[in-house]
Design an enzyme around this catalytic site. Structure first.
Site: not given
Length: 315
Positions: A15, A100, A102, A148, A198
């Site tokens: 990522e 968490r 992102n 995202n 995403d």
């Protein structure tokens, strides 16, 4: 367009690719292996650092080339990869152990926008926050699931945002003075057959390049009309994010993931988790750095060298 393998990093969840023009290098993360990768564009030499927590995003820090801003499980930190020096900056939902950070990005004023999510993918458990240079945190959108991609239009009048589970790209009118958002419309609707949106990047024409998890590619969308314009095909199903880079900002770097793939599927798609690249016929917009004041940060969180941080060559 078809992308080629740049680095055989075999990320479980690759990522957050970021291009650093001054150093001619690409960086990205493997969230689940807690790794930060760095690749020199000329030599292709690649190294990684393993941190103590999941790390989800990397951003440059304005006027501070030796440090990176990291989004992590529990908050934000500064990291000096040359000296392995680490400083915690801000807690974000740290008390919720299954949460968490992102994806995230900075606007042109240097304000950080970062989403949070539950690692159990609980619907509506995540939020989108804005952090200013004084590390003042404000929640801008709640009831998110997998926040995202975030980017801004070339004229800086709109912010585009993805919650992957909705399979849409939302368009917000953006107040550059305050960071206030006003929902405008659904700019893009992704059909289920094309996977879920995403991470994303934007080009100088204002078109969106969206990584499709489960869609085996990066798709170029027109946010004004919702029209699908083009596709970069990848030989892997789970495409996670992309960024423009290279000397002319006309190379698209793309991260992918191996997670959720069976052994049989991995045999069919062995390049899953690698980083890809492709030259495209349009230039992208550069990454905005974060502006964090030198005095910012928790006074009881001194700079230190974590025992579990190490660097090593990567394939």
């Amino acid at each position: 367009m078809t992308a080629a393998v740049l680095c055989k990093s075999a990320c479980i969840l690759g990522e957050g690719p970021i291009w650093f023009p001054d150093e001619n290098k690409l960086m990205w993360v493997d969230i689940e292996q807690q790794r930060v990768f760095s690749l020199d564009w000329q030599s292709r030499a690649t190294h990684y650092w393993r941190l103590e927590k999941r790390v989800t995003l990397i951003l440059p820090v304005a006027d501070d080339p030796n440090n990176l801003l990291l989004g992590m499980q529990g908050g934000l930190a500064k990291f000096d990869p040359i000296n392995n020096r680490f400083q915690w900056l801000a807690d974000i939902e740290q008390e919720q152990v299954t949460h968490r950070c992102n994806d995230g990005a900075c606007d042109r004023q240097g304000r950080l926008w970062v989403g949070t999510m539950c690692t159990d993918f609980i619907t509506g458990a995540g939020s989108l926050y804005m952090l200013n240079d004084e590390l003042a945190l404000s929640k801008k959108i709640d009831r998110l699931t997998i926040p995202n991609g975030i980017c801004w239009s070339p004229d800086n009048q709109r912010m585009y945002f993805i919650d992957s589970t909705l399979r849409t790209v939302q368009s917000f009118l953006y107040d550059t003075a305050t960071g206030h958002l006003t929902f405008e419309k659904i700019a893009v609707e992704v059909p289920p057959a094309l996977g879920s949106p995403d991470g994303m990047a934007i080009d100088e024409e204002g078109m969106l390049w969206v990584a499709h998890y489960g869609g085996a590619g990066v798709y170029r969308w027109n946010p004004h009309t919702g029209e699908l314009l083009d596709k970069i095909a990848l030989p892997v199903p789970n495409v996670t994010s992309c960024v423009f880079g290279g000397p002319h900002l006309d190379t698209l770097f793309i991260t992918t993931a191996r997670q959720e793939l069976s052994d049989e599927t991995l045999q069919q798609y062995p390049d899953s988790g690698h980083v890809f690249y492709v030259q495209v016929p349009v230039r992208g917009l550069p990454t905005n750095p974060c502006r964090v004041r030198e005095s910012a940060g928790f006074p009881n969180h001194a700079v230190y060298v974590p025992k579990q941080v190490f660097s090593a060559p990567a394939p």
